[in-house]
Scaffold this motif. Sequence first.
Motif, PDB file in Angstrom:
ATOM      1  N   ALA A 307      96.727  77.357  37.222  1.00  0.00           N
ATOM      2  CA  ALA A 307      95.642  75.527  37.644  1.00  0.00           C
ATOM      3  C   ALA A 307      95.014  75.928  36.491  1.00  0.00           C
ATOM      4  O   ALA A 307      94.455  74.716  36.054  1.00  0.00           O
ATOM      5  CB  ALA A 307      96.529  75.427  38.698  1.00  0.00           C
ATOM      6  N   ILE A 308      93.919  76.651  37.229  1.00  0.00           N
ATOM      7  CA  ILE A 308      92.845  77.312  36.916  1.00  0.00           C
ATOM      8  C   ILE A 308      92.673  77.013  34.746  1.00  0.00           C
ATOM      9  O   ILE A 308      92.040  76.187  34.326  1.00  0.00           O
ATOM     10  CB  ILE A 308      91.883  78.343  36.961  1.00  0.00           C
ATOM     11  CG1 ILE A 308      91.770  78.158  38.558  1.00  0.00           C
ATOM     12  CG2 ILE A 308      90.768  78.893  36.963  1.00  0.00           C
ATOM     13  CD1 ILE A 308      91.170  79.218  39.944  1.00  0.00           C
ATOM     14  N   VAL A 309      93.260  77.652  34.795  1.00  0.00           N
ATOM     15  CA  VAL A 309      93.941  77.989  33.074  1.00  0.00           C
ATOM     16  C   VAL A 309      94.487  76.528  32.442  1.00  0.00           C
ATOM     17  O   VAL A 309      93.785  76.078  31.285  1.00  0.00           O
ATOM     18  CB  VAL A 309      94.418  79.130  32.919  1.00  0.00           C
ATOM     19  CG1 VAL A 309      94.873  79.288  31.245  1.00  0.00           C
ATOM     20  CG2 VAL A 309      93.866  80.224  33.248  1.00  0.00           C
ATOM     21  N   ILE A 388      83.526  87.425  44.736  1.00  0.00           N
ATOM     22  CA  ILE A 388      82.715  86.889  44.571  1.00  0.00           C
ATOM     23  C   ILE A 388      82.310  86.799  43.500  1.00  0.00           C
ATOM     24  O   ILE A 388      81.591  85.365  43.817  1.00  0.00           O
ATOM     25  CB  ILE A 388      80.949  87.228  45.401  1.00  0.00           C
ATOM     26  CG1 ILE A 388      81.509  87.349  47.158  1.00  0.00           C
ATOM     27  CG2 ILE A 388      79.485  86.414  45.497  1.00  0.00           C
ATOM     28  CD1 ILE A 388      80.304  87.868  48.631  1.00  0.00           C
ATOM     29  N   PHE A 389      81.931  87.719  42.722  1.00  0.00           N
ATOM     30  CA  PHE A 389      81.190  87.824  41.118  1.00  0.00           C
ATOM     31  C   PHE A 389      82.866  86.701  40.888  1.00  0.00           C
ATOM     32  O   PHE A 389      82.273  85.409  39.640  1.00  0.00           O
ATOM     33  CB  PHE A 389      80.826  88.914  40.199  1.00  0.00           C
ATOM     34  CG  PHE A 389      81.159  88.301  39.393  1.00  0.00           C
ATOM     35  CD1 PHE A 389      79.550  88.311  38.655  1.00  0.00           C
ATOM     36  CD2 PHE A 389      81.866  89.047  38.079  1.00  0.00           C
ATOM     37  CE1 PHE A 389      79.363  88.563  36.977  1.00  0.00           C
ATOM     38  CE2 PHE A 389      81.724  88.822  36.782  1.00  0.00           C
ATOM     39  CZ  PHE A 389      80.747  88.512  36.727  1.00  0.00           C
ATOM     40  N   THR A 394      83.984  81.066  37.961  1.00  0.00           N
ATOM     41  CA  THR A 394      84.711  80.147  38.402  1.00  0.00           C
ATOM     42  C   THR A 394      84.464  78.705  37.864  1.00  0.00           C
ATOM     43  O   THR A 394      84.698  77.760  37.962  1.00  0.00           O
ATOM     44  CB  THR A 394      85.869  80.625  38.890  1.00  0.00           C
ATOM     45  OG1 THR A 394      86.797  81.750  38.470  1.00  0.00           O
ATOM     46  CG2 THR A 394      87.608  79.553  38.819  1.00  0.00           C
ATOM     47  N   TYR A 395      83.400  78.520  39.553  1.00  0.00           N
ATOM     48  CA  TYR A 395      83.470  77.014  40.230  1.00  0.00           C
ATOM     49  C   TYR A 395      81.778  77.506  38.974  1.00  0.00           C
ATOM     50  O   TYR A 395      82.526  75.979  38.702  1.00  0.00           O
ATOM     51  CB  TYR A 395      82.406  77.437  41.429  1.00  0.00           C
ATOM     52  CG  TYR A 395      83.156  77.280  42.156  1.00  0.00           C
ATOM     53  CD1 TYR A 395      83.871  76.472  43.030  1.00  0.00           C
ATOM     54  CD2 TYR A 395      83.862  78.828  43.269  1.00  0.00           C
ATOM     55  CE1 TYR A 395      84.981  76.001  43.720  1.00  0.00           C
ATOM     56  CE2 TYR A 395      84.595  77.794  43.874  1.00  0.00           C
ATOM     57  CZ  TYR A 395      85.069  77.361  44.954  1.00  0.00           C
ATOM     58  OH  TYR A 395      86.084  77.482  46.192  1.00  0.00           O
ATOM     59  N   LEU A 400      81.155  72.783  34.776  1.00  0.00           N
ATOM     60  CA  LEU A 400      80.460  72.550  34.071  1.00  0.00           C
ATOM     61  C   LEU A 400      81.286  71.872  32.984  1.00  0.00           C
ATOM     62  O   LEU A 400      81.055  70.901  31.760  1.00  0.00           O
ATOM     63  CB  LEU A 400      80.008  73.548  33.404  1.00  0.00           C
ATOM     64  CG  LEU A 400      78.268  74.053  33.993  1.00  0.00           C
ATOM     65  CD1 LEU A 400      77.928  75.562  33.014  1.00  0.00           C
ATOM     66  CD2 LEU A 400      77.631  73.597  34.400  1.00  0.00           C
ATOM     67  N   CYS A 401      82.697  72.406  32.993  1.00  0.00           N
ATOM     68  CA  CYS A 401      83.411  71.763  31.699  1.00  0.00           C
ATOM     69  C   CYS A 401      83.769  70.634  32.200  1.00  0.00           C
ATOM     70  O   CYS A 401      83.670  69.588  31.440  1.00  0.00           O
ATOM     71  CB  CYS A 401      84.754  71.895  32.140  1.00  0.00           C
ATOM     72  SG  CYS A 401      85.023  73.689  31.005  1.00  0.00           S
TER      73      CYS A 401
END
Length: 1063
Positions: A307-309, A388-389, A394-395, A400-401
Amino acid sequence: MGQQNNTYTLHRIILVINSPRFQVLIFQGNSAYDRSCDEPPNYEETSFSDGTVAKGNGTGNGYDIGEHRAIRHSVVSAFGHDTLDRVPNIDFYRNAGSVSGNRAVRPSLHELHHVFKQVSVYGDSSHWALPGDLESVLPQDNNVFVRFGWIKGVLVRCMLNIWGVMLFIRLSWVFGQAGWGLGIVVIVLSCVVTTTTGLSMSAICTNGVVRGGGAYYLISRSLGPEFGGSIGLIFAFANAVAVAMYVVGFAETVFDLLKVQSMCVYQTNDIRIIGCITVVLLLGISVAGMEWEAKAQIVLLIILLVAIVNVFVGTVIPATPEKRSKGFFNYDAKVFMENFTPDFREENFFSVFAIFFPAATGILAGANISGDLKDPQAAIPKGTLLAIFITGITYLGVALCVSATVVRDATGNINNTIAAGMNIVCNGSYAAACENGWDFSSCAVTKCSFGSMNNFQVMTMVSGFGPLITAGTFSATLSSALASLVSAPKVFQALCQDNIYTALKFFAKGHGKNNEPIRGYVLTFIIAVAFILIANLNVIAPIISNFFLASYALINFSCFHASYAKSPGWRPAYKYYNMWLSLFGAVLCCAVMFVINWWAALITYAIEIFLYVYVTVKKPNVNWGSSTQAVTFVSAVNNALTLTGVEDHVKNFRPQCLVLTGAPKNRPALLDLAHCFTKNYGLCLTCEVFVGQKTRTVTDLNAGMEKNQMWLNKKKRKAFYSAVVCDNFRQGAESLLQVSGLGRLRPNILMMGFKKNWRTVDYADVQSYTGVLHDAFDFEYGTVLLRMTQGLDVAHIIKAQGKTTHKSVLRGPDGTVRRHEYTEAHFNRHLLLKQKVIRIQIKTYTPQKADAVTVNDRLMSINTQFQRKQGQGTIDVWWLFDDGGLTLLLPYILTTRKKFKDCKMRIFIAGQPGRTEQDKEEMKSLLVKFRIKCAEIHVIDDFNQKPSSYNWKVFEDMIEPFRLHEGSKSTTNAEALRKENTWKISDAELDTFEEKTNLQVRLNELLQENSRAANLIVVSMPIARLGSVSDYLYMAWLDILTKNLPPTILIRGNHKSVLTFYS
């Protein structure tokens, strides 16, 4: 019928099953060893192969059934000779309940230092004796536990929990409100909080074996049960509420899908229904066990990653007119710059941060199941920090996108395009859409339904394939909810197993091979349903933000505190931390709490302080070697050193008593009186002298040190216990007088009981007793003697009440039954058996004679009278000699205690005939200057009268057995008698000290006359000049002075002022 007192006698039947014969072992080891002092409590149950269960209780001396010692023969070690010594081995350092290996018990110092002996019960040692050098063997556990590595157990779990409901439902709204400029600040600030907490947590995790309990375990083992117990409840509750937050986010998504199909109308009620159904399904997965839950997490992670991709892919696919009408324009610099500045609508920066911050709270998801990890020390730091990294990047990337492609407001009407040729100036809030050919200016008048500020399903619109985002939303919300649903019961179960809150012990029980907290799951389910009924994500999120921030603040503070204490036990394997960074993290968490919502922060801390005070008052019987103890120790040492640089001042004088009680419980009246003098005022040392050869008595001394101190703590006596071994009593007391204390914290008063049996014991005992008094005077101690009519020593009563007979009925190798009885000393430790043990305890009654019971009851009643509130009466102070004021100060201190508050103080002084009123006024003036109140002042002016013939006859009879009577002998015989019996009272000595002797007898008469009804009498102690007054004469003075009186205290200060009237 006379009174009859029945005391318990305990019979133990011990069966040692070692076919074909039974055996009896008696192991005499170091009885002072207490494994509860250096180990964390047991969480696991150790199962025997036959199904029986033994639980270590962590208390008492010796070993319980869960910690046996098997045969340890002498071995040829690496040093090339037979030895009982062992080379260093990790098994010696394990917890008794360790699941990673069996705990071994190294040979005690006593075993190595002394000649090794084997104890045989039967005469035939070939059949019945076993070597006494024993090793622990824990029963093997046949259960197979499910254990996770760092990826599956920590990394995956943390990422799923952090990629929660905010990623797809609220992230675009956060950046719409704050703009991507402040939006980055929101994410970075969240990451700073979580990263500092992760670093602190990594240091704590790698400072020892981590067991189940997550944040609660880390905080409680570092800061102690007070902090851990308070934050443990808060953290478990926060995780339970987090379940509701994630489920409500899931329900919102489902509602939006059904709304499109016109299947839902009432948003609040529909969200409640969907949420309750969802949480029931999640509960079923959790109850099925950690293995099923872990498999479900992997499936959800795959969906979430796809989903993120899909979001990133969707941003480069050309936008359709429908998407453009909803505010999506692909990557556009004007859209990106328009979204840079904030546009808060009914919100502010900190309220937006409060809503987003729970998205970062999943960092403890791995630590919360620390008991289910293969190697928590390595897994938690690596998995948490990497999670965390990855999630932070990702967030930021997703946010920003979206900020570069979606405008804040859009109508969703495809007819709102700007026709070609229309001369429109694009400016204001809708300039970016205007330049892209769309007119959304109507949103300034009427609230629009689309755009990053209005539509929570922006991610679905942006993505390349919308259903994948819906699936990702489901995955993110359900995985986070599932992780929290597992974490909350695990943390709560660990808290309950430590029994810090006794009322919650019910939830400590686990079920199945993984010890699943089924009861905790049910409680978490109830809490989650209660908050699901709120049905508003923006209301639920700030509630848990404060709770999580409070937990993070304490984790950071734990790391700082442990580093600040500089305890040798603080040796974390993870080195990339800094104590000041941890402190900064703690302060930052607290500051953010108050900025988000000051009243919610106050409520959170009020709850935490209440729980802290509750645990502090209850004083749970645990010892985890916390940094609080280390700091307390360092502070005590520093304060003691600081005091050494300050000279003593009379205004700061405090009674600091060295009390020769023997074992503290043996002379309760002496201990209670000393406690009244020193409680909240000064130091109290209860001391015991073991007389005899060191090799024979040192074992008793070692065994009694911890036991007697624990007894004092249990009885709430603010005192320390100390003991020495010497050849005689005086040497031991002299050693204590010289070396007791630390710096300024040194005793200045010696307290003893009066030696009632001085006329019947050997002269050496009398000489030793009076020698202690002389030594106290030589070392400039104030001296206090207490005399009770019935005596002070109740050791024989305690021994009679506690005497236990153990009977073992055993069948020998020849089939005969043999019965043996042992004293309590043989059972200082449990019998150590090679295979299986069956122990049956039977209580029976041993009646005592009625007359003995009456005497003992009277003696115990008298010796515990200072434990009870004294009725109305007087404390009579006979301040006959100026000793610096100690004779006056100590009774004054008594009148300030609750037990003596109804007692009035009367002062008796010596005066000259004809000056009675003048002496009285002078004393009254002195007491006023000392600010000491008294009810009456009496001046006695007839001390110089001779005592009555009867009382003098009593005194003569008292000393008759110890008189030399050399006056009736010739000079030669008299000299010979004096050389042979130097310890006896000579006629010359009686003549020399006739007046002083008369004073003691006369003083007793006056005490009988004036103070017979007093609650307590305080009298100036007479001093015997060293080398001039024989020991027996001095004892006779003390005896006749205090004979047949209420409880009497003889006091002699060191003739240095302890009172002053200067400010």
